[in-house]
Design a protein around this motif. Structure first.
Motif, PDB file in Angstrom:
ATOM      1  N   GLN A 270      -4.052   2.787 -11.068  1.00 60.40           N
ATOM      2  CA  GLN A 270      -4.199   1.964 -12.187  1.00 60.40           C
ATOM      3  C   GLN A 270      -2.964   0.647 -11.864  1.00 60.40           C
ATOM      4  OE1 GLN A 270      -6.931   2.536 -13.318  1.00 60.40           O
ATOM      5  NE2 GLN A 270      -6.626   2.932 -15.378  1.00 60.40           N
ATOM      6  N   ARG A 271      -2.201   0.987 -11.351  1.00 56.26           N
ATOM      7  CA  ARG A 271      -1.001  -0.059 -10.943  1.00 56.26           C
ATOM      8  C   ARG A 271      -1.409  -0.930  -9.991  1.00 56.26           C
ATOM      9  NH1 ARG A 271       3.037   3.779 -12.149  1.00 56.26           N
ATOM     10  NH2 ARG A 271       3.278   4.378  -9.794  1.00 56.26           N
ATOM     11  N   HIS A 272      -2.654  -0.698  -9.123  1.00 58.25           N
ATOM     12  CA  HIS A 272      -2.898  -1.312  -7.979  1.00 58.25           C
ATOM     13  C   HIS A 272      -4.328  -2.063  -8.669  1.00 58.25           C
ATOM     14  CE1 HIS A 272      -0.099   0.816  -5.947  1.00 58.25           C
ATOM     15  NE2 HIS A 272      -0.164  -0.020  -5.040  1.00 58.25           N
ATOM     16  N   ASP A 273      -4.551  -3.361  -8.265  1.00 54.59           N
ATOM     17  CA  ASP A 273      -5.523  -3.973  -8.911  1.00 54.59           C
ATOM     18  C   ASP A 273      -6.994  -3.801  -7.852  1.00 54.59           C
ATOM     19  OD1 ASP A 273      -7.398  -5.516 -10.648  1.00 54.59           O
ATOM     20  OD2 ASP A 273      -6.587  -7.397  -9.821  1.00 54.59           O
ATOM     21  N   LEU A 274      -7.374  -2.723  -7.697  1.00 52.18           N
ATOM     22  CA  LEU A 274      -8.481  -2.395  -6.775  1.00 52.18           C
ATOM     23  C   LEU A 274      -9.615  -1.921  -7.402  1.00 52.18           C
ATOM     24  CD1 LEU A 274      -6.401  -0.650  -4.033  1.00 52.18           C
ATOM     25  CD2 LEU A 274      -7.274  -3.011  -3.918  1.00 52.18           C
TER      26      LEU A 274
ATOM     27  N   ARG B  16       0.755  -1.023  -0.078  1.00 55.95           N
ATOM     28  CA  ARG B  16       0.034   0.036  -0.173  1.00 55.95           C
ATOM     29  C   ARG B  16       0.816   1.238   0.078  1.00 55.95           C
ATOM     30  NH1 ARG B  16      -4.623  -2.522  -0.928  1.00 55.95           N
ATOM     31  NH2 ARG B  16      -6.220  -2.399   0.646  1.00 55.95           N
ATOM     32  N   GLY B  17       2.105   1.181   0.425  1.00 55.34           N
ATOM     33  CA  GLY B  17       2.853   2.260   0.395  1.00 55.34           C
ATOM     34  C   GLY B  17       2.832   3.340  -0.735  1.00 55.34           C
ATOM     35  N   GLU B  18       3.153   3.008  -1.950  1.00 55.80           N
ATOM     36  CA  GLU B  18       3.063   3.900  -3.015  1.00 55.80           C
ATOM     37  C   GLU B  18       1.807   4.462  -3.164  1.00 55.80           C
ATOM     38  OE1 GLU B  18       3.690   3.548  -7.598  1.00 55.80           O
ATOM     39  OE2 GLU B  18       2.681   1.776  -6.897  1.00 55.80           O
ATOM     40  N   LEU B  19       0.531   3.804  -2.974  1.00 60.61           N
ATOM     41  CA  LEU B  19      -0.762   4.204  -3.244  1.00 60.61           C
ATOM     42  C   LEU B  19      -1.090   5.210  -1.946  1.00 60.61           C
ATOM     43  CD1 LEU B  19      -3.608   3.955  -4.542  1.00 60.61           C
ATOM     44  CD2 LEU B  19      -3.896   2.038  -3.046  1.00 60.61           C
ATOM     45  N   TRP B  20      -0.568   4.777  -0.689  1.00 60.27           N
ATOM     46  CA  TRP B  20      -0.914   5.776   0.216  1.00 60.27           C
ATOM     47  C   TRP B  20      -0.267   7.183   0.096  1.00 60.27           C
ATOM     48  CZ3 TRP B  20       0.481   2.011   4.869  1.00 60.27           C
ATOM     49  CH2 TRP B  20      -0.454   1.245   5.063  1.00 60.27           C
TER      50      TRP B  20
ATOM     51  N   GLU C  21     -13.283  -0.637  -3.466  1.00 58.66           N
ATOM     52  CA  GLU C  21     -12.015  -1.080  -2.519  1.00 58.66           C
ATOM     53  C   GLU C  21     -11.250   0.184  -2.327  1.00 58.66           C
ATOM     54  OE1 GLU C  21     -11.188  -5.835  -3.599  1.00 58.66           O
ATOM     55  OE2 GLU C  21     -10.415  -4.196  -5.207  1.00 58.66           O
ATOM     56  N   LEU C  22     -11.245   1.081  -3.350  1.00 63.04           N
ATOM     57  CA  LEU C  22     -10.338   2.127  -3.083  1.00 63.04           C
ATOM     58  C   LEU C  22     -11.287   3.108  -2.278  1.00 63.04           C
ATOM     59  CD1 LEU C  22      -9.583   2.708  -6.795  1.00 63.04           C
ATOM     60  CD2 LEU C  22      -7.824   2.604  -5.103  1.00 63.04           C
ATOM     61  N   GLU C  23     -12.483   3.173  -2.307  1.00 65.57           N
ATOM     62  CA  GLU C  23     -13.465   3.931  -1.083  1.00 65.57           C
ATOM     63  C   GLU C  23     -12.898   3.589   0.177  1.00 65.57           C
ATOM     64  OE1 GLU C  23     -16.048   6.760   0.298  1.00 65.57           O
ATOM     65  OE2 GLU C  23     -15.275   6.493  -1.716  1.00 65.57           O
ATOM     66  N   TRP C  24     -12.692   2.453   0.302  1.00 68.06           N
ATOM     67  CA  TRP C  24     -12.575   1.791   1.886  1.00 68.06           C
ATOM     68  C   TRP C  24     -10.929   1.947   2.184  1.00 68.06           C
ATOM     69  CZ3 TRP C  24     -15.799   1.627   5.276  1.00 68.06           C
ATOM     70  CH2 TRP C  24     -17.013   1.324   4.969  1.00 68.06           C
ATOM     71  N   VAL C  25     -10.080   2.033   1.160  1.00 66.41           N
ATOM     72  CA  VAL C  25      -8.708   2.597   1.563  1.00 66.41           C
ATOM     73  C   VAL C  25      -8.998   3.954   1.871  1.00 66.41           C
ATOM     74  CG1 VAL C  25      -6.514   3.248   0.364  1.00 66.41           C
ATOM     75  CG2 VAL C  25      -7.367   0.965  -0.138  1.00 66.41           C
ATOM     76  N   PHE C  26      -9.628   4.948   1.112  1.00 69.66           N
ATOM     77  CA  PHE C  26      -9.677   6.273   1.584  1.00 69.66           C
ATOM     78  C   PHE C  26     -10.210   6.461   2.979  1.00 69.66           C
ATOM     79  CE2 PHE C  26     -12.836   9.951   1.161  1.00 69.66           C
ATOM     80  CZ  PHE C  26     -11.954  10.881   1.120  1.00 69.66           C
ATOM     81  N   ARG C  27     -11.259   5.856   3.227  1.00 68.59           N
ATOM     82  CA  ARG C  27     -11.863   5.851   4.391  1.00 68.59           C
ATOM     83  C   ARG C  27     -11.449   5.354   5.436  1.00 68.59           C
ATOM     84  NH1 ARG C  27     -18.235   4.311   3.214  1.00 68.59           N
ATOM     85  NH2 ARG C  27     -18.245   5.055   5.296  1.00 68.59           N
ATOM     86  N   LEU C  28     -11.154   4.005   5.498  1.00 63.68           N
ATOM     87  CA  LEU C  28     -10.341   3.418   6.639  1.00 63.68           C
ATOM     88  C   LEU C  28      -8.975   3.472   6.772  1.00 63.68           C
ATOM     89  CD1 LEU C  28     -12.646   0.297   6.702  1.00 63.68           C
ATOM     90  CD2 LEU C  28     -13.041   2.358   7.923  1.00 63.68           C
TER      91      LEU C  28
END
Length: 129
Positions: free
Chosen positions: A39-43, A10-14, A47-54
């Motif tokens: 685009q490089r993460h298969d979400l 997750r580091g790069e995405l975060w 799923e992205l919404e939950w990365v954002f929220r949680l």
């Protein structure tokens, strides 16, 4: 999950999404970079919404609410430590509590997130967010 696995997965995405909480509006180049990293993460968008929220909002919202918070630029190393620590504890009741209060922690960045998700949907050839 251990800290290194979190950083690897997750580091790069975060770090790419962290500018959503900065004082200034993201530039076109910021949004383009975010879309590229997403685009490089298969979400899925869900799923992205939950990365954002949680995973992100509970940590990054604190920076917005702090008088001495980092508003112009984040220290990536310090931010990564905070995100990893938060996410290692994000289980059971903590996860449920953050889900319950995620409307409050995402409120100040929600308009930027919506803009980003529209761009991701367009890039993927999907209908709107």
């Amino acid at each position: 999950m251990d800290a290194q696995t979190l950083v690897d997965e997750r580091g790069e995405l975060w770090l790419a999404l962290a500018p959503l909480w900065l004082e200034r509006e993201p530039r076109e180049t910021d949004y383009a970079r975010m879309v590229e990293v997403i685009q490089r993460h298969d979400l899925t968008l869900h799923e992205l919404e939950w990365v954002f929220r949680l995973e992100l909002a509970p940590v990054l919202a604190r920076h917005q609410m702090s008088v001495a918070g980092e508003w112009r630029r984040f220290d990536d190393h310090k931010l990564m430590r905070q995100l990893v620590a938060h996410n290692l504890r994000l289980t059971g009741w903590r996860r449920k509590s953050w889900a319950l209060f995620s409307g409050l922690t995402t409120m100040m960045a929600r308009h930027r997130w919506s803009e980003l998700m529209e761009r991701v949907a367009v890039a993927r050839g999907e209908s709107g967010y």
